[in-house]
Design an enzyme around this catalytic site. Structure first.
Site, PDB file in Angstrom:
ATOM      1  N   ASN A   1      -1.442  90.137  32.682  1.00 57.16           N
ATOM      2  CA  ASN A   1      -1.465  91.036  33.833  1.00 57.16           C
ATOM      3  C   ASN A   1      -1.537  92.465  33.303  1.00 57.16           C
ATOM      4  OD1 ASN A   1      -0.924  92.548  36.117  1.00 57.16           O
ATOM      5  ND2 ASN A   1       1.195  91.843  36.341  1.00 57.16           N
ATOM      6  N   TRP A   2      -2.709  93.066  33.441  1.00 59.62           N
ATOM      7  CA  TRP A   2      -2.893  94.414  32.878  1.00 59.62           C
ATOM      8  C   TRP A   2      -2.258  95.496  33.744  1.00 59.62           C
ATOM      9  CZ3 TRP A   2      -8.466  95.097  30.387  1.00 59.62           C
ATOM     10  CH2 TRP A   2      -8.532  94.291  29.241  1.00 59.62           C
ATOM     11  N   LYS A   3      -1.843  95.148  34.963  1.00 58.47           N
ATOM     12  CA  LYS A   3      -1.257  96.138  35.882  1.00 58.47           C
ATOM     13  C   LYS A   3      -2.209  97.328  36.018  1.00 58.47           C
ATOM     14  CE  LYS A   3       3.200  94.306  34.630  1.00 58.47           C
ATOM     15  NZ  LYS A   3       4.617  94.510  34.390  1.00 58.47           N
TER      16      LYS A   3
ATOM     17  N   SER B   1       8.791  90.368  29.405  1.00 57.60           N
ATOM     18  CA  SER B   1       8.972  90.689  27.982  1.00 57.60           C
ATOM     19  C   SER B   1       8.609  89.548  27.034  1.00 57.60           C
ATOM     20  CB  SER B   1      10.400  91.180  27.719  1.00 57.60           C
ATOM     21  OG  SER B   1      10.634  92.396  28.415  1.00 57.60           O
TER      22      SER B   1
ATOM     23  N   GLU C   1       9.727  85.420  37.155  1.00 53.55           N
ATOM     24  CA  GLU C   1       9.793  86.694  36.447  1.00 53.55           C
ATOM     25  C   GLU C   1      11.072  87.440  36.841  1.00 53.55           C
ATOM     26  OE1 GLU C   1       5.705  88.076  35.033  1.00 53.55           O
ATOM     27  OE2 GLU C   1       6.067  88.964  36.983  1.00 53.55           O
TER      28      GLU C   1
ATOM     29  N   GLU D   1       6.642  94.310  41.242  1.00 47.18           N
ATOM     30  CA  GLU D   1       6.210  95.716  41.368  1.00 47.18           C
ATOM     31  C   GLU D   1       5.523  95.944  42.710  1.00 47.18           C
ATOM     32  OE1 GLU D   1       4.131  95.916  37.629  1.00 47.18           O
ATOM     33  OE2 GLU D   1       6.057  95.764  36.588  1.00 47.18           O
TER      34      GLU D   1
ATOM     35  N   GLY E   1       2.715  90.966  30.588  1.00 46.08           N
ATOM     36  CA  GLY E   1       2.275  92.320  30.936  1.00 46.08           C
ATOM     37  C   GLY E   1       1.886  93.088  29.693  1.00 46.08           C
ATOM     38  N   GLY E   2       2.816  93.881  29.180  1.00 49.07           N
ATOM     39  CA  GLY E   2       2.539  94.793  28.062  1.00 49.07           C
ATOM     40  C   GLY E   2       1.829  94.147  26.883  1.00 49.07           C
TER      41      GLY E   2
ATOM     42  N   GLY F   1       9.151  94.397  31.322  1.00 52.63           N
ATOM     43  CA  GLY F   1       8.922  95.667  30.636  1.00 52.63           C
ATOM     44  C   GLY F   1      10.154  96.256  29.971  1.00 52.63           C
TER      45      GLY F   1
ATOM     46  N   HIS G   1       4.117  89.990  43.003  1.00 49.99           N
ATOM     47  CA  HIS G   1       4.740  90.546  41.799  1.00 49.99           C
ATOM     48  C   HIS G   1       5.839  91.514  42.237  1.00 49.99           C
ATOM     49  CE1 HIS G   1       5.311  92.808  38.126  1.00 49.99           C
ATOM     50  NE2 HIS G   1       4.709  91.811  37.489  1.00 49.99           N
TER      51      HIS G   1
HETATM   52  P1  PGA Z   1       5.982  92.458  30.679  1.00 44.65           P
HETATM   53  O1  PGA Z   1       5.505  92.252  32.190  1.00 44.65           O
HETATM   54  O2  PGA Z   1       5.405  91.338  29.859  1.00 44.65           O
HETATM   55  O3  PGA Z   1       5.438  93.795  30.295  1.00 44.65           O
HETATM   56  O4  PGA Z   1       7.481  92.424  30.692  1.00 44.65           O
HETATM   57  C1  PGA Z   1       5.433  90.969  32.743  1.00 44.65           C
HETATM   58  C2  PGA Z   1       4.933  91.023  34.158  1.00 44.65           C
HETATM   59  O5  PGA Z   1       5.303  91.930  34.911  1.00 44.65           O
HETATM   60  O6  PGA Z   1       4.138  90.145  34.561  1.00 44.65           O
END
Ligand code: PGA
Length: 249
Positions: free
Chosen positions: A9-11, A209, A163, A95, A230-231, A169, A93
């Site tokens: 997930n590149w956000k 993470s 999640e 966010e 994500g990251g 993050g 998600h």
């Molecule tokens: P992260 O994000 O790997 O940067 O913790 C995961 C996500 O929000 O899907």
């Protein structure tokens, strides 16, 4: 058998230059056992799907509108995402729930629209740190699952991502026992709702993470069928060892 899924997930990260990361992943994992998915930001969807075409990568979006079309300035429908080359959409998600005040019923409506358009959905569930500390995690997850997942799913069209919000993050990860407990619980709830055959074929991802250093340990947990990353999905050199760990799990 559930095919493992490594989803990135590149956000709100990435421009044209980052399409090279998808190219690099496709080359490095052309014979991956796992399914590899990248969900870039919407403006990159079409080009990402061109880069990924006939290669080992599937493309997904990060949200869609619940309506098919109409006067919704700035929004994007499920059909448009499909047309741009997406075959999945991430929904609910944390966010989106936080930044756009999305609730379970919104997520469910979006999921219904996505499924109707022919997209697969990755529905995210997760608790806040205070909820975990108050020992409410399973209640929260159970409520989100009941509220966010529509009735008309198939095992092929639904992926569920656990999640924990406090792990996204932050570099913090639940213990292996905590991940296992929640994944077992989700599988049991899906079984109760959709029956054994369907529930056992639905893929459950862990997200929060996930890094090359912890991936193998997390993928060894029963009922973890992959990760939503994500990251560490932004650079092929970080995502690649996670895919390799999943292939080997
Ligand atoms: P992260 O994000 O790997 O940067 O913790 C995961 C996500 O929000 O899907």
């Amino acid at each position: 058998m559930r095919r493992k899924l490594a989803a990135g997930n590149w956000k709100m990260n990435g421009t044209s230059a980052d399409l090279a990361q998808i190219e690099a992943l496709a080359q490095a994992h052309s014979s991956a056992l796992s399914e590899i998915l990248i969900a870039p930001p919407t403006p990159l969807l079409h080009r990402a799907s061109q880069v990924a075409k006939s290669k080992a990568i599937t493309i997904g979006a990060q949200d869609c509108h619940k309506r098919e079309r109409g006067a919704h300035t700035g929004d994007v429908s499920a059909e448009m995402l499909l047309d741009a080359g997406a075959s999945y959409v991430i929904l609910g998600h944390s966010e989106r729930r936080a930044d756009h005040d999305e609730h379970d019923e919104d997520v469910r409506a979006k999921a219904r629209a996505a499924l109707a358009a022919g997209l697969r959905v990755i529905i995210c569930l997760g608790e806040e740190l205070e909820e975990r500390e108050a020992d409410n995690t399973l209640d929260i997850i159970g409520g989100q699952l009941a509220g966010s997942i529509p009735d008309d799913i198939s095992s092929d069209s639904l992926v569920v991502a656990y999640e924990p919000i406090w792990a996204i993050g932050t570099g913090k990860v639940p213990s292996i026992a905590q991940i296992g407990e929640v994944h077992d619980f989700i599988r049991a709830r899906l079984e109760k709702r959709f029956g054994h055959a369907t529930a056992k074929a639905i893929r459950l991802l862990y997200g929060g993470s996930v890094k090359p250093a912890n991936a193998a340990e997390i993928f060894a947990v029963e009922n973890v069928d992959g990760a939503l990353v994500g990251g560490a999905s932004l650079k092929a050199e970080d995502f690649s060892p996670i895919i390799a760990a999943l292939d080997e799990s």
